[in-house]
Design a protein around this motif. Structure first.
Motif, PDB file in Angstrom:
ATOM      1  N   ASP A 284       0.320  10.400  -4.187  1.00  0.00           N
ATOM      2  CA  ASP A 284       1.039   9.161  -3.836  1.00  0.00           C
ATOM      3  C   ASP A 284       1.153   8.243  -5.047  1.00  0.00           C
ATOM      4  O   ASP A 284       2.225   7.696  -5.326  1.00  0.00           O
ATOM      5  N   SER A 288       4.513   7.194  -7.065  1.00  0.00           N
ATOM      6  CA  SER A 288       4.843   5.784  -7.284  1.00  0.00           C
ATOM      7  C   SER A 288       5.118   5.531  -8.761  1.00  0.00           C
ATOM      8  O   SER A 288       6.078   4.846  -9.119  1.00  0.00           O
TER       9      SER A 288
ATOM     10  N   TYR B 166      -2.400   2.507  -9.835  1.00  0.00           N
ATOM     11  CA  TYR B 166      -1.932   3.557  -8.925  1.00  0.00           C
ATOM     12  C   TYR B 166      -3.046   4.575  -8.695  1.00  0.00           C
ATOM     13  O   TYR B 166      -3.639   5.081  -9.651  1.00  0.00           O
ATOM     14  N   THR B 187       1.568   2.528   1.155  1.00  0.00           N
ATOM     15  CA  THR B 187       1.037   3.504   0.207  1.00  0.00           C
ATOM     16  C   THR B 187       1.735   3.293  -1.131  1.00  0.00           C
ATOM     17  O   THR B 187       2.726   2.558  -1.226  1.00  0.00           O
ATOM     18  N   GLY B 188       1.236   3.952  -2.156  1.00  0.00           N
ATOM     19  CA  GLY B 188       1.902   3.976  -3.455  1.00  0.00           C
ATOM     20  C   GLY B 188       2.238   2.590  -3.974  1.00  0.00           C
ATOM     21  O   GLY B 188       1.420   1.680  -3.932  1.00  0.00           O
ATOM     22  N   ARG B 189       3.471   2.413  -4.459  1.00  0.00           N
ATOM     23  CA  ARG B 189       3.791   1.143  -5.103  1.00  0.00           C
ATOM     24  C   ARG B 189       3.843  -0.007  -4.107  1.00  0.00           C
ATOM     25  O   ARG B 189       3.725  -1.175  -4.502  1.00  0.00           O
TER      26      ARG B 189
END
Lengths: 462, 462
Positions: A284, A288, B166, B187-189
């Protein structure tokens, strides 16, 4: 050198003196280098012994010592510097039968040196959910002993640095080459005496290595149509502390299109390729990160892909497997090992590219060096002559890029071009007759050698 | 704000409106700062609710939304920026009853936010041999939700970087503050919208974190009689890729002699102290590294020591526990949070020391920031006046050292002094009435605020 007497003394062991078999076991992957191929291709030992225990190792060393027979230790022979080539003939000590994993605990494994690295990882994974911090791209065939004695780093170095760093080897046990071989354990700073010594000052009989957690690494390939961008992206990704990587490779176009057969249909001639191993729980975060890079195209991830033929692990497209794949398609290809360091490391790569044009194709491996992200160039070279290869190396050095010359067969020339006094001092104690892998440590034979031209071992068998 | 109506609607839950209890639960560790103590000491909410489930969280938020009651979420209240202080009164949402660990797998744990971090680590360790990548020095009392929402990094950041990187948080689930609260996963960014937001734009109900292998960390203390040398040694050690550390702290003399009570008899007034957590399989490598540093004295290692009273974990002498120990002995002490970066970071520390003399005592935590080793200074300050404290901060900034000001209670002032548009945008969607932890996000109230002087929330309860 009384070969017959040594053989007679060792006949009750697993010994082979069939000339074809001995010749096959007297070779490593020196032929990656056209220069080494020219120098070493004719070599063969006189016999091969495959000890099953440390006691048998001691027996071989004592007998060879008594009869002045050189001993060159080998694992699977995947080294590329001729580490395991028996320059003076004699006995090849093949460690393949000493392949037992002895003990696994949190953060540690104790193993015999002949264990194949992938098998070692399988066992530590099955029994403890752990794996080696780093391994060579040849893990499927290479032994852990060969890696310790002839390697420097590899897959995992992007996180853990190099084998020579404190903590990346825990203990090495060696047998000395004396009338009565001694068994010695080395830890901490003393490890430098025997690690990466090509078996010139002791025969490794047991190794303790640190372990890291084993994950179901996701193997990822990206393409970009601009190498400079691809290298910068890989560098920036490798600097992401929260994204756990085990491999960060970038290959300039047209490496993938031309040499990676299973990439056909997935890449074009202008695609540079990034090969990664990403921890599954970091995917993930990785995606990103990637979302900020619209120029990058994710063409493969091992946990979800539609390629008709699976390309296999990403690391078999990195480190010297890149070179191997190129060589298979184009035997005229050879390579360099370049160290790009400093805050302007990518500018250095750019300057080299501008200087050489099509004569070189860039391949970078990102790795940590004393806490700082650097790049190793395993540059592909269109080989013309040995003189030109030397010139290419000199130009790299003149442009501020150190080269670990893979076209030389000695410790000093393939390394930092200096004598390692710790290794030399220990060889004086452990191998007073100079019988262990003769010709590989220049300092033993010619203390005042200078590195302006290739070393030529005077007693090499012809 | 109809407190009575909200309370009536929520009476069937675990609700407390006893004034003494409410006041106790309306406080965090803001009192580390004499400035915040002056500003916030009088505050109290009107009632506290302790939800047991996400459904109860939704119920509280819907009721408070209906009756325009502010909601300030809290864990154990170990934050030092007044993160959990209910500036406008209303409801404190105490998450202590949502403390279930839901799922553990390789590299991951899913937990409710109210789990105490040390307990979370105990459970993941027992069930899987894993632990959190990083935690605050208050792990023994702090909740994971509080750390995610109010913290930045801590023990483990020397290896893994900061929470905002991240991969260092995997997923956050939040409930919104609307008539019908929504449940959203990030999630992620997108994590940046709700992590480290002090609960201003959502109430966290579930968290997924990455895990690292759990080791029996060896807690180590070293002394040196020269702080500059101690800092350089700690920096160099933190750069050793093969030596696995979880903590690399250095405290200038006389911190240890004066404030670390169990160090009595082991340190002198002139000893600077280094506190480390070293993986057990890295101890050999660490000791080898140390053998090059004859000026360093190893006074304690937790796996082999003769101290009559065990000092406890090294991390309880690092990060803001250093400040806490100083404060306990000398209530006039306060602190800064300084970022030293760049290749000359130790020169910057030296320049600051030369500039301020005894007014400051240095305490550095080494941590990775986008792949580069940097130092956070949790500098001890002999407090005189607020004006002088502001001046000290200004001088630091003028000398090229960013300060994360721990004497302000807003997100912006305690952070990078800029508006985080992602957090503000999400607050517009998730908390349209501005009821979540009011006063903590300047940009919500005064979009054109500038950072030349301390923000003063206009609607603070008096």
């Amino acid at each position: 050198m009384d070969i017959a007497a040594a053989k007679a003394a060792l006949m009750h062991l697993d010994l082979d003196d069939n000339p074809a078999a001995v010749r096959a076991k007297s070779r490593d992957f020196f032929w990656y280098s056209p220069v080494l191929k020219d120098r070493l291709d004719h070599l063969s030992a006189d016999f091969v012994v495959m000890p099953k225990t440390q006691d048998e190792v001691i027996e071989v060393l004592a007998a060879c010592h008594a009869h002045d027979v050189p001993v060159t230790v080998r694992g699977s022979g995947t080294g590329n510097y001729g580490q395991a080539m028996p320059l003076a003939g004699g006995c090849v000590l093949h460690m393949q039968n000493m392949d037992k994993v002895l003990e696994i605990s949190p953060g540690r494994v104790v193993t015999q040196p002949g264990t194949i690295i992938r098998e070692l990882d399988r066992i530590t994974r099955d029994q403890s959910g752990q794996e080696l911090r780093m391994f060579p791209s040849t893990a499927g065939t290479a032994t852990i002993g060969g890696f310790i004695c002839g390697g420097s780093g590899g897959v995992g170095s992007v996180r853990w640095g190099m084998l020579r760093d404190y903590g990346n080897i825990l203990r090495i046990r060696v047998a000395t080459m004396e009338a009565r071989p001694r068994i010695l354990d080395f830890t901490g700073r003393d490890l430098a005496r025997v690690s990466h010594a090509y078996g010139t000052n002791g025969v490794v009989t047991e190794i303790e290595m640190p372990l890291a957690p084993a994950y179901d690494w996701v193997h990822v390939f990206l393409t970009l149509d601009d190498f400079t961008h691809a290298a910068a992206l890989t560098h920036a990704l490798a600097l992401q502390d929260g994204i756990l990587l085990k491999l960060a490779t970038v290959c300039e176009a047209p490496v993938a299109a031309r040499y990676f057969q299973r990439f056909r249909g997935h890449v074009s001639d202008t695609d540079s390729v990034i090969a990664l191993m990403v921890a599954p729980h970091s995917m993930d975060g990785f995606l990103s990160f990637l979302s900020h890079e619209p120029g990058a195209r994710l063409i493969y991830r091992s946990d979800a892909h539609d390629w008709a033929r699976d390309p296999g692990p990403a690391y078999e497209y990195g480190w010297n497997h890149t070179t191997l794949r190129a060589l298979k398609v184009d035997p005229s290809i050879t390579y360099l090992q370049v160290r790009y360091a400093g805050p302007d490391l990518l500018d250095k790569v750019g300057a080299i590219r501008a200087r050489f044009g099509d004569e070189l194709i860039q391949h970078l491996e990102f790795l940590r060096e004393t806490g700082v992200m650097t790049a190793a160039g395993l540059t592909l070279v269109r080989f013309s002559t040995e003189a030109r290869l030397d010139e290419i190396i000199r130009i790299h050095e003149d442009m501020g890029c150190m080269v670990f010359n893979p076209h030389r067969y000695t410790l000093e020339e393939g390394g930092r071009q200096t004598v390692d006094a710790r290794q030399l001092d220990f060889k004086r104690q452990a191998d007073p007759k100079g019988l262990l892998n003769p010709g590989k440590m220049i300092a033993w034979d010619v203390p005042d050698w200078d590195y302006s031209r290739a070393y030529d071992y005077a007693r090499m068998r012809h």
